[in-house]
Design an enzyme around this catalytic site. Structure first.
Site, PDB file in Angstrom:
ATOM      1  CD  GLU A 155      10.221  13.376  10.874  1.00 24.25           C
ATOM      2  OE1 GLU A 155       9.026  13.082  11.073  1.00 24.25           O
ATOM      3  OE2 GLU A 155      11.039  12.597  10.364  1.00 24.25           O
ATOM      4  CD  GLU A 206      12.952   0.818   9.581  1.00 16.90           C
ATOM      5  OE1 GLU A 206      13.442   1.753  10.253  1.00 16.90           O
ATOM      6  OE2 GLU A 206      13.485  -0.292   9.489  1.00 16.90           O
ATOM      7  CE  LYS A 246      -1.769   3.007   1.811  1.00 12.85           C
ATOM      8  NZ  LYS A 246      -1.534   4.421   1.383  1.00 12.85           N
ATOM      9  CB  CYS A 295      13.129   9.020   8.054  1.00  3.55           C
ATOM     10  SG  CYS A 295      14.083   7.852   7.089  1.00  3.55           S
TER      11      CYS A 295
HETATM   12  P1  NAD Z   1       2.277   8.871   7.051  1.00  9.40           P
HETATM   13  O1  NAD Z   1       2.483   8.149   8.344  1.00  9.40           O
HETATM   14  O2  NAD Z   1       1.254   9.911   6.990  1.00  9.40           O
HETATM   15  O3  NAD Z   1       1.865   7.816   5.904  1.00  9.40           O
HETATM   16  C1  NAD Z   1       2.664   6.712   5.610  1.00  9.40           C
HETATM   17  C2  NAD Z   1       1.797   5.646   4.964  1.00  9.40           C
HETATM   18  O4  NAD Z   1       0.831   5.190   5.895  1.00  9.40           O
HETATM   19  C3  NAD Z   1       1.018   6.130   3.743  1.00  9.40           C
HETATM   20  O5  NAD Z   1       1.000   5.101   2.793  1.00  9.40           O
HETATM   21  C4  NAD Z   1      -0.379   6.371   4.317  1.00  9.40           C
HETATM   22  O6  NAD Z   1      -1.398   6.259   3.365  1.00  9.40           O
HETATM   23  C5  NAD Z   1      -0.473   5.260   5.325  1.00  9.40           C
HETATM   24  N1  NAD Z   1      -1.406   5.493   6.420  1.00  9.40           N
HETATM   25  C6  NAD Z   1      -1.871   6.677   6.893  1.00  9.40           C
HETATM   26  N2  NAD Z   1      -2.708   6.456   7.923  1.00  9.40           N
HETATM   27  C7  NAD Z   1      -2.768   5.112   8.105  1.00  9.40           C
HETATM   28  C8  NAD Z   1      -3.441   4.257   9.043  1.00  9.40           C
HETATM   29  N3  NAD Z   1      -4.224   4.737   9.998  1.00  9.40           N
HETATM   30  N4  NAD Z   1      -3.242   2.923   8.951  1.00  9.40           N
HETATM   31  C9  NAD Z   1      -2.428   2.406   8.002  1.00  9.40           C
HETATM   32  N5  NAD Z   1      -1.771   3.157   7.089  1.00  9.40           N
HETATM   33  C10 NAD Z   1      -1.934   4.498   7.150  1.00  9.40           C
HETATM   34  O7  NAD Z   1       3.722   9.376   6.625  1.00  9.40           O
HETATM   35  P2  NAD Z   1       4.113  10.234   5.350  1.00  9.40           P
HETATM   36  O8  NAD Z   1       3.636  11.625   5.593  1.00  9.40           O
HETATM   37  O9  NAD Z   1       3.705   9.534   4.107  1.00  9.40           O
HETATM   38  O10 NAD Z   1       5.716  10.177   5.420  1.00  9.40           O
HETATM   39  C11 NAD Z   1       6.472  11.014   6.225  1.00  9.40           C
HETATM   40  C12 NAD Z   1       6.890  10.334   7.509  1.00  9.40           C
HETATM   41  O11 NAD Z   1       7.551   9.103   7.234  1.00  9.40           O
HETATM   42  C13 NAD Z   1       7.887  11.153   8.281  1.00  9.40           C
HETATM   43  O12 NAD Z   1       7.557  11.186   9.652  1.00  9.40           O
HETATM   44  C14 NAD Z   1       9.203  10.414   8.077  1.00  9.40           C
HETATM   45  O13 NAD Z   1      10.141  10.603   9.060  1.00  9.40           O
HETATM   46  C15 NAD Z   1       8.757   9.006   7.985  1.00  9.40           C
HETATM   47  N6  NAD Z   1       9.748   8.197   7.274  1.00  9.40           N
HETATM   48  C16 NAD Z   1      10.507   7.290   7.987  1.00  9.40           C
HETATM   49  C17 NAD Z   1      11.477   6.538   7.344  1.00  9.40           C
HETATM   50  C18 NAD Z   1      12.315   5.540   8.103  1.00  9.40           C
HETATM   51  O14 NAD Z   1      12.863   4.625   7.492  1.00  9.40           O
HETATM   52  N7  NAD Z   1      12.459   5.644   9.410  1.00  9.40           N
HETATM   53  C19 NAD Z   1      11.672   6.691   5.990  1.00  9.40           C
HETATM   54  C20 NAD Z   1      10.896   7.607   5.288  1.00  9.40           C
HETATM   55  C21 NAD Z   1       9.921   8.345   5.951  1.00  9.40           C
END
Ligand code: NAD
Length: 487
Positions: free
Chosen positions: A390, A256, A182, A290
């Protein structure tokens, strides 16, 4: 129809479907106006550009049914071996999709986003071939088998749209799992092409499915009892919900999450180089990484010079449109992300941080896209939100320290624990810092982690590891077998 589909947006094109059963909603339903849809905006202009159909319960059920039937089909390592070539053959398609979806400058998308994914897949394949076979011998002559957990739900963010997918798929595929991806609703284009690459690499039907959708799609998938492991990359808040959903089904979650990584500059470092690399490590991908080195902690002796160098360095970083060739920073992914960065800048000013580069508002001369100004704050203290939170944008916070112990304490403040960066020529100090930083990854003097080394964090940055053998074992269970008679 989804609330986000305004009357104007009804005239927008539907994002192209690559065809094939590996993507749900299915090709026949993709254009059905009865499906919920999300309006996608163009980061470079802020204007709506397309609508994305969103999978719901029926598609989740279909994906899980197909995946369960596909467990154990195909030759995972042969598919993995062909996958890198299939991705490389579509390099330009990936780069354009990533650039359009999230605003990544086209050259950066080509050279970093696509290459990083291929490197991860190659390293995972090498790890899978290097480790002892699925069965090991434990003390006492017991056999220990590493078995695929089953169906893996892979949920990814938008900021590294191919890299995050490759990290998860490489591990899950090599482990022998069936996969349902997803991807982020903001960067679905790369995932759709990836589905075609998996088919080109010979993945049997059902082994890999892309569920196009939003957070609700992800919620339905992660909470489904037909899932055997959830691997999630994204925000800490959503990670907590995923952990709860997986916990309710008693299946593992690999998380992650976000970060606020510190970069520690000591008196014996090459200061101009350390500042140059440090600013780059914060600003790269427009700060949307991240593991961005978003806090620079500098020994008091070098502090004023470091602040001057960082301000000058920040002024060298230009924002520009995604399709402009050459090195520059692209727009942020969305208005929500732009607003969030602006709010962080405003709060830092209100709390008394000293602005030395950039500042509030849009980068000049670029029109209405989501272009912030590359920004540096000095004199940031632990009492300020910028120290802990962040930003996910090109905003660097600089803080002085007096002793090594204080530097470690500052770095470990705040609860995130993804990466720590250390700039010192002293081998003993390098080892002390590597041991004392409460993070999943430590990088000394700008030397990058090798591909195949474990990636992940502790604390609010999540748990579990991706890449290499660690990323494979995460998708397997361990079975201990005793009492076998010789064949
Ligand atoms: P997000 O948490 O909003 O969304 C991530 C994914 O989760 C998307 O596919 C979204 O559709 C899905 N999602 C949203 N709500 C959900 C729910 N209730 N249940 C299941 N899935 C759900 O994050 P984002 O805005 O897409 O990405 C940015 C964040 O990701 C930042 O905080 C960043 O630090 C983190 N990030 C971490 C890493 C790592 O490896 N540690 C790498 C890249 C990004």
């Amino acid at each position: 129809m989804d609330d986000t589909l305004t009357p104007d947006a009804a005239a927008l094109p539907v994002l192209p479907h690559p065809g094939g059963d590996a993507v749900l909603p299915a090709p026949a339903a993709w254009d059905d106006p009865a499906l919920p849809r999300l309006v996608l905006e163009d980061p470079a202009t802020g204007l709506p550009r397309a609508v994305l159909p969103l999978a719901r319960g029926a598609e989740v059920e279909t994906a899980i049914r197909r995946a369960r039937a596909a467990i154990g089909t195909g030759d995972p390592l042969a598919i993995l071996a062909r996958l890198t070539g299939a991705i490389e053959a579509r390099r330009e398609d990936f780069a354009r999709a990533i650039s359009q979806d999230m605003g990544s400058p086209i050259d950066f998308a080509r050279s970093k986003q696509v290459d990083a994914a291929c490197d991860h897949l190659r390293a995972t394949l090498a790890a899978a071939r290097d480790v002892p076979a699925a069965t090991e011998i434990a003390p006492g002559g017991h056999e220990v088998a590493h078995e695929p957990l089953g169906v893996a739900a892979l949920i990814t963010p938008w900021n590294w749209p191919l890299n995050q997918v490759a990290l998860k798929v490489g591990g899950a595929l090599a482990a022998g799992c069936a996969m349902i991806l997803k991807p982020s609703e903001r960067s679905t284009g790369a995932a759709l092409i990836f589905a075609e690459c998996m088919a080109a690499a010979g993945a049997p039907p059902g082994l890999f499915t892309v569920l196009a959708g939003d957070g609700e799609t992800g919620r339905l998938l992660a909470a489904h009892p037909g899932i055997d492991i959830v691997s999630f990359t994204g925000s800490t808040a959503v990670g907590q919900r995923i952990a709860a959903a997986a916990g309710a089904n008693l299946v593992p979650a690999l998380l992650e999450l976000g970060g606020k990584s510190a970069n520690l500059l000591f008196g014996d470092c090459d200061l101009p180089l350390a500042v140059k690399q440090g600013v780059a490590h914060c600003f790269r991908n427009s700060g949307q990484s991240c593991n961005a080195a978003s806090r620079m902690l500098v020994t008091r002796d070098l502090y004023d010079r470091a602040v001057r160098l960082a301000a000058a360095e920040a002024a060298e970083w230009q924002m520009g449109p995604p399709d402009r060739p050459g090195p520059h920073l692209g727009p942020l992914v969305s208005q929500a992300q732009y607003d969030r960065v602006q709010a962080h800048i405003a709060t830092a000013l209100a709390e008394g941080a000293r602005l030395v580069a950039g500042g509030p508002g849009r980068a000049p001369g670029l029109g209405a896209g989501w272009y912030p100004r590359p920004t540096v704050f000095a004199d940031v203290t632990p009492a300020m939100r910028l120290f802990h939170e962040e930003v996910f944008g090109p905003v660097l916070a600089i803080t002085p320290f007096d002793t090594e112990a204080e530097a470690v304490a500052l770095a470990n403040e705040g609860g995130y624990g993804l990466a720590g960066y250390v700039q010192t020529a002293d081998p003993a100090r390098q080892r002390r810092l590597a041991a004392r930083l409460r993070v999943g990854m430590v990088q000394i003097n700008g030397r990058s982690r090798a591909e195949g080394a474990p990636f992940g964090g502790v604390g609010r940055s999540g748990y579990g590891r991706e890449a290499g053998i660690w990323g494979i074992r995460a998708f397997q269970s361990v079975k201990s077998v005793s009492g076998l008679d010789p064949l």
